[in-house]
Scaffold this motif. Sequence first.
Motif, PDB file in Angstrom:
ATOM      1  N   ARG B  89      20.968 -17.665  46.316  1.00 13.35           N
ATOM      2  CA  ARG B  89      21.456 -16.502  47.068  1.00 13.35           C
ATOM      3  C   ARG B  89      20.417 -16.042  48.067  1.00 13.35           C
ATOM      4  NH1 ARG B  89      24.968 -12.988  42.821  1.00 13.35           N
ATOM      5  NH2 ARG B  89      25.583 -11.972  44.743  1.00 13.35           N
ATOM      6  N   PHE B  91      19.018 -14.482  51.732  1.00 12.87           N
ATOM      7  CA  PHE B  91      19.502 -13.507  52.713  1.00 12.87           C
ATOM      8  C   PHE B  91      19.804 -14.264  53.991  1.00 12.87           C
ATOM      9  CE2 PHE B  91      16.472 -10.933  50.120  1.00 12.87           C
ATOM     10  CZ  PHE B  91      17.417 -10.108  49.537  1.00 12.87           C
ATOM     11  N   MET B  94      18.223 -14.176  58.029  1.00 17.28           N
ATOM     12  CA  MET B  94      16.778 -13.933  58.001  1.00 17.28           C
ATOM     13  C   MET B  94      16.058 -15.272  57.899  1.00 17.28           C
ATOM     14  SD  MET B  94      16.212 -10.779  55.454  1.00 17.28           S
ATOM     15  CE  MET B  94      17.111  -9.254  55.584  1.00 17.28           C
ATOM     16  N   GLU B  98      10.920 -13.733  55.936  1.00 16.34           N
ATOM     17  CA  GLU B  98      11.578 -12.456  55.650  1.00 16.34           C
ATOM     18  C   GLU B  98      12.246 -12.475  54.277  1.00 16.34           C
ATOM     19  OE1 GLU B  98      12.781 -10.821  60.079  1.00 16.34           O
ATOM     20  OE2 GLU B  98      13.956 -12.454  59.228  1.00 16.34           O
ATOM     21  N   LEU B 101       9.513 -11.828  51.967  1.00 16.40           N
ATOM     22  CA  LEU B 101       8.949 -10.490  52.231  1.00 16.40           C
ATOM     23  C   LEU B 101       9.681  -9.406  51.462  1.00 16.40           C
ATOM     24  CD1 LEU B 101       8.172  -9.940  56.024  1.00 16.40           C
ATOM     25  CD2 LEU B 101       6.735  -9.403  54.073  1.00 16.40           C
ATOM     26  N   VAL B 102      11.001  -9.528  51.378  1.00 16.60           N
ATOM     27  CA  VAL B 102      11.787  -8.510  50.683  1.00 16.60           C
ATOM     28  C   VAL B 102      11.231  -8.296  49.283  1.00 16.60           C
ATOM     29  CG1 VAL B 102      14.053  -7.988  49.719  1.00 16.60           C
ATOM     30  CG2 VAL B 102      13.874  -8.896  52.039  1.00 16.60           C
ATOM     31  N   ALA B 103      10.954  -9.409  48.598  1.00 23.12           N
ATOM     32  CA  ALA B 103      10.440  -9.288  47.235  1.00 23.12           C
ATOM     33  C   ALA B 103       8.999  -8.783  47.226  1.00 23.12           C
ATOM     34  CB  ALA B 103      10.549 -10.626  46.509  1.00 23.12           C
ATOM     35  N   MET B 105       8.019  -6.437  48.825  1.00 19.12           N
ATOM     36  CA  MET B 105       8.129  -4.984  48.957  1.00 19.12           C
ATOM     37  C   MET B 105       8.409  -4.313  47.617  1.00 19.12           C
ATOM     38  SD  MET B 105       7.905  -4.061  52.180  1.00 19.12           S
ATOM     39  CE  MET B 105       8.880  -2.549  52.270  1.00 19.12           C
ATOM     40  N   LYS B 115       1.618  -7.933  53.336  1.00 19.25           N
ATOM     41  CA  LYS B 115       2.855  -8.537  52.826  1.00 19.25           C
ATOM     42  C   LYS B 115       3.148  -9.880  53.491  1.00 19.25           C
ATOM     43  CE  LYS B 115       3.740  -4.669  50.594  1.00 19.25           C
ATOM     44  NZ  LYS B 115       3.460  -4.612  49.163  1.00 19.25           N
ATOM     45  N   GLU B 116       2.940  -9.925  54.826  1.00 24.25           N
ATOM     46  CA  GLU B 116       3.218 -11.165  55.560  1.00 24.25           C
ATOM     47  C   GLU B 116       2.362 -12.310  55.024  1.00 24.25           C
ATOM     48  OE1 GLU B 116       3.512  -8.375  57.177  1.00 24.25           O
ATOM     49  OE2 GLU B 116       5.377  -8.588  58.304  1.00 24.25           O
ATOM     50  N   ARG B 151      10.562 -16.342  46.084  1.00 29.56           N
ATOM     51  CA  ARG B 151      10.969 -14.937  46.032  1.00 29.56           C
ATOM     52  C   ARG B 151      10.686 -14.349  44.658  1.00 29.56           C
ATOM     53  NH1 ARG B 151      16.629 -14.885  47.447  1.00 29.56           N
ATOM     54  NH2 ARG B 151      16.957 -15.114  45.231  1.00 29.56           N
TER      55      ARG B 151
END
Lengths: 309, 247
Positions: B89, B91, B94, B98, B101-103, B105, B115-116, B151
Amino acid sequence: MKRIAPIDIAGGILVVAFLALLPMFAASNYLTGVLTVCVIYGIWASSWDFMSGLTGRENFGHSLFIGAGAYTAGFLSSIWSTNPWVSLPLGVVIAIAFSLLVGFPTLRLRGPYFALAMLSASAILQRLCLIFWEYTGGEEGIYGLDPLMKNPLHYYWFVLAILAVTVIALTLLAQSHWGLLLRAIRGDEATCQAAGINVTFYKIVSLMISAGFAGLGGALYAHYQLQVSPPLFSVVVSITVIIMVYVGGIGSIYGAAVAAILLTLLTEMLRGFGEYRLWIYTLTLMLILFFLPNGLIAPLWRRLTERLR
Amino acid sequence: MTDLLEVNGVTKRFGGLTAVKNASFTLKKGEFTGILGPNGAGKTTLFNILTGFMQPTTGTIHFNGELVRELAPYKVVNRGMARTFQLTRPFVGMNLLENVLVACMSPRASEDKDKEARASYLLGQVGLGGRDKEPVETLPYGDLRRLEIARALATRPDLLLLDEPFAGLGSSEIEQLAQLIRRLHREENLTILLIEHKLREFMALVSRVIAMNFGEIIAVGPPEEIVKNEKVIEAYIGKTEEAHASA
Ligand SMILES: Nc1ncnc2c1ncn2[C@@H]1O[C@H](COP(=O)(O)OP(=O)(O)OP(=O)(O)O)[C@@H](O)[C@H]1O
Ligand SMILES: [Mg+2]
């Protein structure tokens, strides 16, 4: 995280400068008034786009926040005779309070609850204005607000500056890590959860931000019209705003603002067509949305400036 | 070694169907365990319950000594239990960076300030290095699986749950991914629970197998014992060979 491209900054400055100078070429204050309303619609549309455009949670009752801001201004300025500048921060606060009232119970759920709750809440507020007519002035609404500024041109510039700040602030947020999370929520909430993200929290805060700017726009509108009335809460306002965002290109924020200005101008220019006005307007919208499902403004701008990025 | 995960009498019913029946087992820190079972055995359902995506009808789950039942999935993740999905699954819309990156956060990753850099490093860890800006839409299945793992790693898990990471992959891809998972287990001090329905993949990888059939745990033991277990042979081997023949 991402920087705003220089070409976008240049484009923004040009558009704002053009809009600021436009009323100078008109003989009367008529154009200034029209443009003021255009720009206020720009604030409403871009604030809708920030929450709903990014997270994909469609808000069918943005007029709730607009009306909340406007009526706050109405009560404060006209009934309690406070300094009109107090309206702006309090309009923001009251709109945010409403966003919590609706968002808190419904944004934790999936499905259409949030959209429907927003729609009903705005309709209920419109009814309440009529039911408590002794306090709200009923159909007539509240009259006699004090203007924020005497000179309409100055007020227009002030509102234009607020739109510029709104668009810049929301765009920076949208391009930050925060905005990335909102777009991730639009993509797949379950994956967000698996990534350890508190989806509900981010949705609620983004709705609060959206509501705050809408409330500010509502208060600005009230102090332009110097009057507020129940149709401010109507579904028509909410739908108009949503259409503007779709024409602008959903999730782009600046596109929503520009589309709001152009569509409001278009409605105004069509006044000459009398009863055909609505037909022409609707047809234009249908053609745009049918042939350009991604909207007009933002995709067009990206296309035009492709080489300069 | 202490118990990291303790599952006690977990049952999940969907109407008349009991997808997981009275499942109890424990995972020790640092262990690499597999869950084996044919299609519909209840493996994914068990994962969904462990990670808070579903509530069990009855039973309790303790993770790191804390009761995790009725915690929202994101909270479970932030306690240190991360999962991948059987059907990946990502995103869409993106790029790879990215997506990870979501994770990064998540509250659990709050120590990772840049984060990057962290997301980019993790992409490198799972063999997707240098491809930060690639869109996920064109990614082949094997790479999507790697992305899912990156992730999950971004949330700095103690326990990693992998739902059929090898399904649909060719044998060379399987070997590469197995190497990656083995390395993570060794170097990152991860406890791993991995679902698979083909016995073959397990043998080299896991040190212990939990065998399920029709929602029930029918055997637990090291892989070399599991292949000789009567119940397991009855339930799977025939099917597994059929599956192999048809694959
Ligand atoms: N949300 C649900 N609602 C109803 N039934 C479900 C649900 N999820 C799973 N099931 C049923 O529960 C049983 C177990 O399904 P599950 O997905 O856990 O199996 P699995 O062992 O992961 O199988 P596979 O190897 O095919 O992935 C199946 O019969 C399935 O149809
Ligand atoms: Mg499964």
